[in-house]
Scaffold this active site. Structure first.
Site, PDB file in Angstrom:
ATOM      1  N   TRP A 170      -5.990  71.322 -41.855  1.00 61.93           N
ATOM      2  CA  TRP A 170      -6.210  71.541 -43.298  1.00 61.93           C
ATOM      3  C   TRP A 170      -5.362  70.550 -44.097  1.00 61.93           C
ATOM      4  CZ3 TRP A 170      -9.356  73.848 -46.629  1.00 61.93           C
ATOM      5  CH2 TRP A 170     -10.158  74.915 -46.211  1.00 61.93           C
ATOM      6  N   ASN A 215       2.196  81.684 -47.677  1.00 64.87           N
ATOM      7  CA  ASN A 215       0.851  81.208 -48.011  1.00 64.87           C
ATOM      8  C   ASN A 215      -0.061  82.304 -48.558  1.00 64.87           C
ATOM      9  OD1 ASN A 215      -1.383  79.224 -47.951  1.00 64.87           O
ATOM     10  ND2 ASN A 215      -2.195  80.664 -46.437  1.00 64.87           N
ATOM     11  N   TRP A 224     -10.342  77.946 -70.710  1.00 65.71           N
ATOM     12  CA  TRP A 224      -9.104  78.604 -70.277  1.00 65.71           C
ATOM     13  C   TRP A 224      -8.384  79.199 -71.470  1.00 65.71           C
ATOM     14  CZ3 TRP A 224      -9.349  79.073 -65.286  1.00 65.71           C
ATOM     15  CH2 TRP A 224      -9.909  78.056 -64.493  1.00 65.71           C
ATOM     16  N   TRP A 252      -5.727  76.306 -64.005  1.00 69.34           N
ATOM     17  CA  TRP A 252      -5.044  76.109 -62.714  1.00 69.34           C
ATOM     18  C   TRP A 252      -3.990  75.007 -62.795  1.00 69.34           C
ATOM     19  CZ3 TRP A 252      -5.412  71.308 -60.371  1.00 69.34           C
ATOM     20  CH2 TRP A 252      -6.455  70.470 -60.778  1.00 69.34           C
ATOM     21  N   GLU A 310      -4.327  74.792 -39.217  1.00 71.72           N
ATOM     22  CA  GLU A 310      -3.621  74.640 -40.503  1.00 71.72           C
ATOM     23  C   GLU A 310      -3.119  73.210 -40.674  1.00 71.72           C
ATOM     24  OE1 GLU A 310      -3.874  76.886 -42.728  1.00 71.72           O
ATOM     25  OE2 GLU A 310      -4.742  78.309 -41.320  1.00 71.72           O
ATOM     26  N   TRP A 346      -4.634  75.055 -55.259  1.00 71.50           N
ATOM     27  CA  TRP A 346      -4.916  75.554 -56.614  1.00 71.50           C
ATOM     28  C   TRP A 346      -6.395  75.469 -56.949  1.00 71.50           C
ATOM     29  CZ3 TRP A 346      -2.556  78.614 -59.898  1.00 71.50           C
ATOM     30  CH2 TRP A 346      -1.214  78.890 -59.659  1.00 71.50           C
TER      31      TRP A 346
HETATM   32  C1  LIG Z   1      -1.877  77.576 -54.425  1.00 70.33           C
HETATM   33  C2  LIG Z   1      -1.336  76.924 -53.162  1.00 70.33           C
HETATM   34  C3  LIG Z   1      -0.455  75.863 -53.275  1.00 70.33           C
HETATM   35  C4  LIG Z   1       0.048  75.238 -52.115  1.00 70.33           C
HETATM   36  N1  LIG Z   1       0.918  74.174 -52.253  1.00 70.33           N
HETATM   37  C5  LIG Z   1       1.368  73.554 -51.149  1.00 70.33           C
HETATM   38  C6  LIG Z   1       2.248  72.441 -51.264  1.00 70.33           C
HETATM   39  O1  LIG Z   1       2.600  71.983 -52.353  1.00 70.33           O
HETATM   40  N2  LIG Z   1       2.718  71.857 -50.101  1.00 70.33           N
HETATM   41  C7  LIG Z   1       2.342  72.336 -48.866  1.00 70.33           C
HETATM   42  O2  LIG Z   1       2.796  71.782 -47.858  1.00 70.33           O
HETATM   43  N3  LIG Z   1       1.494  73.352 -48.743  1.00 70.33           N
HETATM   44  C8  LIG Z   1       1.000  73.987 -49.830  1.00 70.33           C
HETATM   45  N4  LIG Z   1       0.156  75.053 -49.681  1.00 70.33           N
HETATM   46  C9  LIG Z   1      -0.308  75.429 -48.336  1.00 70.33           C
HETATM   47  C10 LIG Z   1       0.528  76.506 -47.597  1.00 70.33           C
HETATM   48  O3  LIG Z   1       0.765  77.575 -48.432  1.00 70.33           O
HETATM   49  C11 LIG Z   1       1.861  75.958 -47.088  1.00 70.33           C
HETATM   50  O4  LIG Z   1       1.668  74.761 -46.377  1.00 70.33           O
HETATM   51  C12 LIG Z   1       2.527  76.973 -46.166  1.00 70.33           C
HETATM   52  O5  LIG Z   1       2.744  78.183 -46.830  1.00 70.33           O
HETATM   53  C13 LIG Z   1       3.859  76.407 -45.657  1.00 70.33           C
HETATM   54  O6  LIG Z   1       4.497  77.367 -44.847  1.00 70.33           O
HETATM   55  P1  LIG Z   1       4.708  77.114 -43.305  1.00 70.33           P
HETATM   56  O7  LIG Z   1       5.283  75.764 -43.093  1.00 70.33           O
HETATM   57  O8  LIG Z   1       5.454  78.287 -42.786  1.00 70.33           O
HETATM   58  O9  LIG Z   1       3.217  77.101 -42.792  1.00 70.33           O
HETATM   59  P2  LIG Z   1       2.510  77.430 -41.382  1.00 70.33           P
HETATM   60  O10 LIG Z   1       1.589  78.568 -41.655  1.00 70.33           O
HETATM   61  O11 LIG Z   1       3.470  77.578 -40.274  1.00 70.33           O
HETATM   62  O12 LIG Z   1       1.595  76.144 -41.160  1.00 70.33           O
HETATM   63  C14 LIG Z   1       2.061  74.948 -40.564  1.00 70.33           C
HETATM   64  C15 LIG Z   1       1.803  73.769 -41.456  1.00 70.33           C
HETATM   65  O13 LIG Z   1       0.397  73.627 -41.677  1.00 70.33           O
HETATM   66  C16 LIG Z   1       0.169  73.133 -42.999  1.00 70.33           C
HETATM   67  N5  LIG Z   1      -0.591  74.150 -43.756  1.00 70.33           N
HETATM   68  C17 LIG Z   1      -0.577  75.486 -43.580  1.00 70.33           C
HETATM   69  N6  LIG Z   1      -1.442  76.076 -44.439  1.00 70.33           N
HETATM   70  C18 LIG Z   1      -1.982  75.086 -45.175  1.00 70.33           C
HETATM   71  C19 LIG Z   1      -2.937  75.044 -46.218  1.00 70.33           C
HETATM   72  N7  LIG Z   1      -3.541  76.142 -46.686  1.00 70.33           N
HETATM   73  N8  LIG Z   1      -3.252  73.847 -46.761  1.00 70.33           N
HETATM   74  C20 LIG Z   1      -2.689  72.707 -46.308  1.00 70.33           C
HETATM   75  N9  LIG Z   1      -1.772  72.678 -45.298  1.00 70.33           N
HETATM   76  C21 LIG Z   1      -1.440  73.845 -44.748  1.00 70.33           C
HETATM   77  C22 LIG Z   1       1.532  72.951 -43.643  1.00 70.33           C
HETATM   78  O14 LIG Z   1       1.901  71.619 -43.469  1.00 70.33           O
HETATM   79  C23 LIG Z   1       2.408  73.904 -42.822  1.00 70.33           C
HETATM   80  O15 LIG Z   1       3.772  73.550 -42.826  1.00 70.33           O
HETATM   81  C24 LIG Z   1      -0.368  75.699 -50.840  1.00 70.33           C
HETATM   82  C25 LIG Z   1      -1.257  76.783 -50.747  1.00 70.33           C
HETATM   83  C26 LIG Z   1      -1.732  77.393 -51.892  1.00 70.33           C
HETATM   84  C27 LIG Z   1      -2.680  78.559 -51.762  1.00 70.33           C
END
Ligand SMILES: Cc1cc2nc3c(=O)[nH]c(=O)nc-3n(C[C@H](O)[C@H](O)[C@H](O)COP(=O)(O)OP(=O)(O)OC[C@H]3O[C@@H](n4cnc5c(N)ncnc54)[C@H](O)[C@@H]3O)c2cc1C
Length: 446
Positions: free
Chosen positions: A272, A335, A300, A353, A269, A376
């Site tokens: 990612w 997420n 849209w 979106w 992650e 998005w």
């Molecule tokens: C529509 C949508 C919008 C999002 N907008 C953002 C946003 O504005 N900022 C943001 O930081 N993340 C965003 N995410 C990704 C993800 O949802 C969040 O990073 C995550 O929910 C943060 O929770 P956590 O720190 O507990 O994550 P954990 O699951 O503990 O993951 C650890 C770290 O990995 C990174 N990460 C995890 N999943 C993703 C992912 N899918 N894409 C990129 N990085 C990821 C983040 O930095 C996160 O803090 C988005 C996802 C979606 C589907």
């Protein structure tokens, strides 16, 4: 007689520990003074109650204190960055200090790149060094490319190359740096932290309970069980590190090292996150246009009422409504639920979106352009490596799978299951077919 010094400009790296750019400034041979600019250009677009500004303000205060405790000073001003730097350099001259170099950590968003090139130009014209350092990601966008030099647009091969580049690096990119082990601070005049109110924000923005959703220590148990629990929104299955990564209150290197120790899935992650930074860097148009241009042909729907119901968490789909209410109340959304609500907006309601992306940008405390646009565009199908358009999440099956007892839903939608809960604003089968037909027609147009 002037004393030569280096200026270290903090932006999204609100810490001293393991800060690459600050370490470089302290190794420059000159005493260092820190600087933070509350950027008028960014702040003037925000509402007066904004917890992110409060969070930054709180941490800039803590950082100033950390500087003082180690014998240094960090200046903090409100204004346009170039003007603030020009004023600061002049004011330091008045105090007998000549700024020879400015160091800062690189940021990859389009605005940051243009801001930094303006500052770099002014430094060059003034005979001052301007140095950008890589701190925010482990491997910068140019370091992970295909063998022919082109950027990756698919995650899995990007991730494989990311590991390869890391292993091949001469200097370990994960090695921590300790800025205080080198150099010294400059003894400049202190300046007070600008008050939130003086910058047009309610003092309430800075109440720490406002970011309580992120107030969790990183623990090995959560990360070790990540692969099993990360999709269950009612559990503490993810780490809530996103806000800390956004503003650099923890170092990315420390988290990646933690990932290597405890969970490959969690590490993925974090990769990612770097992938999306690289995509935004190589394809800056994707911040506002579909990554795959033909998706901009989708007609849209201008469904203001549907959008308002989605924002308020009143669509009649419990998992969607719970997610939106969690977002509105806490500034965080799990997420799995982000994926479901985003898909619902783009597919079930056929709303652009970009509307959802802007709403998230306003509400998410962890909002980051690259990951938000990436998430998005993934949900709408228009992004690099996105799900195929005909795969439409069924919000009810998603709930059955990830919140079967309704623990998460009940927490945010207490009236769920009672006559007070709204009926679905659109029928799933109809909406799914409408989305598939509309996408298909738009994408196959000649
Ligand atoms: C529509 C949508 C919008 C999002 N907008 C953002 C946003 O504005 N900022 C943001 O930081 N993340 C965003 N995410 C990704 C993800 O949802 C969040 O990073 C995550 O929910 C943060 O929770 P956590 O720190 O507990 O994550 P954990 O699951 O503990 O993951 C650890 C770290 O990995 C990174 N990460 C995890 N999943 C993703 C992912 N899918 N894409 C990129 N990085 C990821 C983040 O930095 C996160 O803090 C988005 C996802 C979606 C589907």
């Amino acid at each position: 007689m002037m004393t030569d010094i280096s200026l270290f400009w903090h932006r999204r790296d609100l810490r001293i520990a393991d800060n690459k750019g600050l370490f470089a400034a302290r190794s420059s041979g000159h005493p260092v003074v820190g600087l933070f600019c509350f950027d008028r250009h960014i702040l003037e677009r925000l509402q007066s109650l904004d917890r992110r500004v409060g969070y930054i303000h709180h941490h800039v205060g803590l950082l100033q204190q950390a500087y003082r405790e180690s014998g240094g000073h960090m200046l903090a001003h409100h204004g346009h960055p170039l003007e603030v730097i020009q004023r600061t350099v002049k004011d330091l001259e008045r105090q007998g200090f000549k700024v020879k170099e400015i160091h800062t950590n690189r940021d990859y968003s389009p605005y940051s790149v243009s801001r930094d090139s303006g500052v770099a130009q002014w430094c060059a014209d003034s005979g001052m060094g301007f140095h950008l350092h890589e701190d925010h990601v482990i491997l910068p966008p140019e370091a992970v490319l295909k063998d022919d030099g082109a950027p990756y647009t698919v995650f899995t091969p990007y991730s494989r190359k990311w590991h390869k580049v890391l292993e091949a690096a001469h200097q370990d990119p994960l090695a921590p740096s300790d800025p205080l082990s080198e150099g010294s601070w400059a003894s400049v005049e202190a300046v007070p932290l600008p008050a939130l109110e003086s910058m047009g924000f309610d003092a309430e923005s800075g109440t720490p309970s406002g970011w309580a959703a992120f107030d969790r220590p990183l623990d090995a148990d959560t990360v070790s069980a990540y692969a099993e629990r990360r999709d269950i929104p009612s559990q503490i299955g993810t780490t809530r590190m996103s806000l800390h990564l956004r503003f650099g209150t923890v170092s990315t290197r420390s988290l990646v090292r933690f990932g290597f120790e405890h969970s490959d899935k969690w590490l993925t992650e974090l990769i990612w996150r770097e992938f999306y930074q690289a995509i935004l860097h190589h394809f800056p148009h994707s911040a506002q246009d579909a990554f795959r241009a033909k998706y901009d042909r989708i007609p849209w729907r201008q469904d203001e009422d549907g959008f308002a119901a989605w924002c308020a968490g009143r669509t009649g789909y419990p998992l969607v409504d719970a997610g939106m209410r969690e977002l509105n109340e806490t500034g965080f959304m799990h997420n799995r639920v982000r994926m479901v609500v985003a898909s619902f907006l783009c597919k079930h309601l056929l709303v652009d979106w970009r509307w959802g992306e802007r709403y998230f940008a306003e509400k998410l405390l962890d909002f980051e352009l690259a990951s938000n646009v990436g998430g998005w565009q993934w949900a709408s199908g228009s992004g690099c490596d996105a799900a195929p358009y005909f795969r439409v999440f069924n919000p009810e099956s998603q709930m059955k799978k990830f919140d079967p007892q309704g623990h998460y839903v009940k927490r945010w939608v207490p009236e769920w299951g009672t006559p007070d809960y709204v009926a679905p604003i659109v029928e799933h089968k109809f909406a799914r077919q409408r989305a598939i037909d509309t996408y298909k027609a738009a994408l196959t147009e000649v």
